[in-house]
Design an enzyme around this catalytic site. Structure first.
Site, mmCIF file in Angstrom:
data_model
loop_
_atom_site.group_PDB
_atom_site.id
_atom_site.type_symbol
_atom_site.label_atom_id
_atom_site.label_comp_id
_atom_site.label_asym_id
_atom_site.label_seq_id
_atom_site.Cartn_x
_atom_site.Cartn_y
_atom_site.Cartn_z
ATOM 1 N N ASP A 187 29.963 39.677 53.737
ATOM 2 C CA ASP A 187 30.188 41.211 53.924
ATOM 3 C C ASP A 187 30.240 42.013 52.685
ATOM 4 O O ASP A 187 30.678 41.598 51.512
ATOM 5 C CB ASP A 187 31.688 41.594 54.474
ATOM 6 C CG ASP A 187 32.027 42.851 54.873
ATOM 7 O OD1 ASP A 187 31.397 43.542 55.505
ATOM 8 O OD2 ASP A 187 33.024 43.318 54.585
ATOM 9 N N GLU A 277 25.188 41.450 57.258
ATOM 10 C CA GLU A 277 24.943 42.799 58.062
ATOM 11 C C GLU A 277 23.675 43.476 57.430
ATOM 12 O O GLU A 277 23.347 43.460 56.119
ATOM 13 C CB GLU A 277 25.986 43.799 57.862
ATOM 14 C CG GLU A 277 27.170 43.719 58.820
ATOM 15 C CD GLU A 277 28.281 44.578 58.559
ATOM 16 O OE1 GLU A 277 28.757 45.020 59.587
ATOM 17 O OE2 GLU A 277 28.830 44.824 57.426
ATOM 18 N N CYS A 331 39.575 41.360 65.541
ATOM 19 C CA CYS A 331 40.240 40.174 64.893
ATOM 20 C C CYS A 331 39.627 38.873 65.211
ATOM 21 O O CYS A 331 39.393 38.641 66.139
ATOM 22 C CB CYS A 331 41.647 40.148 65.462
ATOM 23 S SG CYS A 331 42.896 38.903 65.165
ATOM 24 N N CYS A 334 42.023 36.357 67.517
ATOM 25 C CA CYS A 334 42.089 36.800 68.929
ATOM 26 C C CYS A 334 41.110 37.716 69.655
ATOM 27 O O CYS A 334 40.891 37.795 71.058
ATOM 28 C CB CYS A 334 43.482 37.302 69.335
ATOM 29 S SG CYS A 334 43.701 38.863 68.464
ATOM 30 N N CYS A 351 47.414 41.896 62.800
ATOM 31 C CA CYS A 351 47.127 41.846 64.186
ATOM 32 C C CYS A 351 48.218 41.420 64.891
ATOM 33 O O CYS A 351 49.225 41.117 64.344
ATOM 34 C CB CYS A 351 46.112 40.736 64.303
ATOM 35 S SG CYS A 351 45.530 40.847 66.306
ATOM 36 N N CYS A 353 48.645 39.128 66.883
ATOM 37 C CA CYS A 353 48.687 37.577 67.177
ATOM 38 C C CYS A 353 49.188 37.110 65.885
ATOM 39 O O CYS A 353 49.487 35.854 65.949
ATOM 40 C CB CYS A 353 47.133 37.286 67.273
ATOM 41 S SG CYS A 353 46.007 37.301 65.891
ATOM 42 N N ASP A 360 37.639 42.698 54.450
ATOM 43 C CA ASP A 360 36.386 42.197 53.912
ATOM 44 C C ASP A 360 36.339 40.703 54.431
ATOM 45 O O ASP A 360 35.152 40.381 54.880
ATOM 46 C CB ASP A 360 36.286 42.126 52.342
ATOM 47 C CG ASP A 360 35.984 43.820 52.020
ATOM 48 O OD1 ASP A 360 35.645 44.743 52.939
ATOM 49 O OD2 ASP A 360 36.553 44.071 50.933
#
Length: 381
Positions: A187, A277, A331, A334, A351, A353, A360
């Site tokens: 990333d 990406e 996330c 989850c 998150c 969870c 990143d």
């Protein structure tokens, strides 16, 4: 058959340097003459006429002093420029060809190998038509089965000469079988170049910023030497100082390239699948993001280009994930979507969870998962 170019540093004699300068100038002259005649011919007949360098050799006898193939290649360059302008098949058309400037145009020319006119001699010199043997650093010796197709001579802004030799060779199939489980996701990060799916950062070097003070000092000295008149003839001291400024710029670029080559080679050797990406780095470097200088100093786009061809040479996979894929908002544990992560100021994701992770690294893990999913789909089809 496949092609590969190797760029060698050249050390021409004074006589050879003069001949290089003549060839650069003659190529620029011929290109501008052909472009001018094409424009005038279109105004008169409504069609672009076909012109060749031979047409101008009687009016400009000095064109006979340089390599004729270098001039012929300029004709090919002009034809390609017109094709790129008017081709209907191209989605993005180039602008109309422009005249070459002695001040701003790149100093280079290309010559073709005809029965040994271009050759590497004793791994010490490169033989060129009309030039002879030019001393060069042959840092990489080509295989005996490789055939020389052409050579491109160029002079950089700092005055150094390079010869890029294009080879043709039989494209053999790499027997290596990639392990699709040996994968990594990258990333982009303006501070650190990239963060991978394991949480590692690329590099913290900012080569332009590290040399900024030295460069600014040299540019201020150059500015004080510049005359008030726009077309005033520059002094020898001005030319020397300009060469120093260009040398600093070239040093920064070489530092960046060296670092990117080392990192891309390490990644390509260590992993069989690399997922990234497909970002538009030019758009990201505009003023709206506020970090244009850091983006351009990173060279992330060059890193991706290096990874692509190095992985291809090793028979490995380079997977591009769509730039609109919300890698930073999902996330990875989850799958819950976090719209608040659109705010780039939030550097950690928390998150429901129970996961707390750097944005990143979370994005890199999601890029890895999406890339492996795309790779599986391609394998099925």
């Amino acid at each position: 058959m496949a092609n590969r170019a190797i760029k060698y540093r050249a050390y021409p004699t004074t006589k050879q340097s003069v001949m290089f300068a003549k060839t650069f100038g003659c190529c620029r002259k011929v290109y501008n003459l052909m472009l001018s005649d094409k424009i005038e011919g279109y105004k008169a007949t409504g069609k672009f006429p076909t012109v060749t360098p031979a047409k101008y050799k009687n009016d400009y006898p000095y064109l006979r002093e340089v390599d004729s193939l270098a001039l012929a290649n300029k004709q090919m360059d002009l034809q390609e420029a017109f094709h790129n302008t008017f081709s209907k098949s191209r989605k993005k058309k180039n602008g109309f060809p422009k005249f070459k400037s002695a001040k701003h145009s790149r100093k280079s020319y290309t010559t073709n190998n005809q029965k040994g006119t271009v050759a590497i001699i004793d791994n010490k010199c490169i033989k060129l038509p009309k030039i002879g043997k030019v001393k060069a650093v042959i840092h990489r010796v080509p295989d005996d089965s490789w055939t020389i197709k052409s050579a491109t001579v160029s002079q950089e802004s700092d005055g150094k000469y390079y010869i890029s030799v294009l080879f043709e060779f039989e494209n053999t199939v790499n027997p290596y079988v990639a392990d699709k489980t040996n994968a990594i996701g990258l990333d982009y990060a303006s501070d650190g170049l990239y963060v991978d799916s394991n949480g590692n950062t690329g590099t913290n070097h900012k080569y332009y910023r590290e040399s900024h003070n030295k460069l600014a000092k040299a540019q201020r000295k150059l500015s004080r030497m510049q005359g008030s008149k726009k077309h005033e003839v520059k002094s020898n001291n001005y030319i020397k100082q300009l060469r120093k400024v260009n040398k600093i710029h070239r040093h920064i670029a070489n530092q960046r390239l060296d670092n990117l080559h080392k990192m891309s080679t390490e990644i390509a050797n260590q992993y069989d699948v690399v997922c990234v990406e497909s970002l538009n780095m030019k758009a990201m470097s505009n003023k709206g993001f506020g970090n244009g200088k850091a983006t351009l100093d990173n060279g992330y786009g060059m890193l991706l280009s290096m990874l692509e061809y190095k992985l291809s040479d090793r028979n490995k996979y380079f997977i591009k994930v769509d730039k609109w894929f919300p890698s930073s908002q999902i996330c990875h544990c989850c799958g819950m979507l976090h719209p608040e992560m659109k705010n780039l100021a939030i550097r950690k994701m928390t998150c429901n969870c129970g996961l707390t992770i750097s944005r990143d690294q979370n994005a890199a893990i999601n890029i890895l998962k999406e890339g492996l999913r795309l790779l599986t789909e391609v394998a099925r089809n």
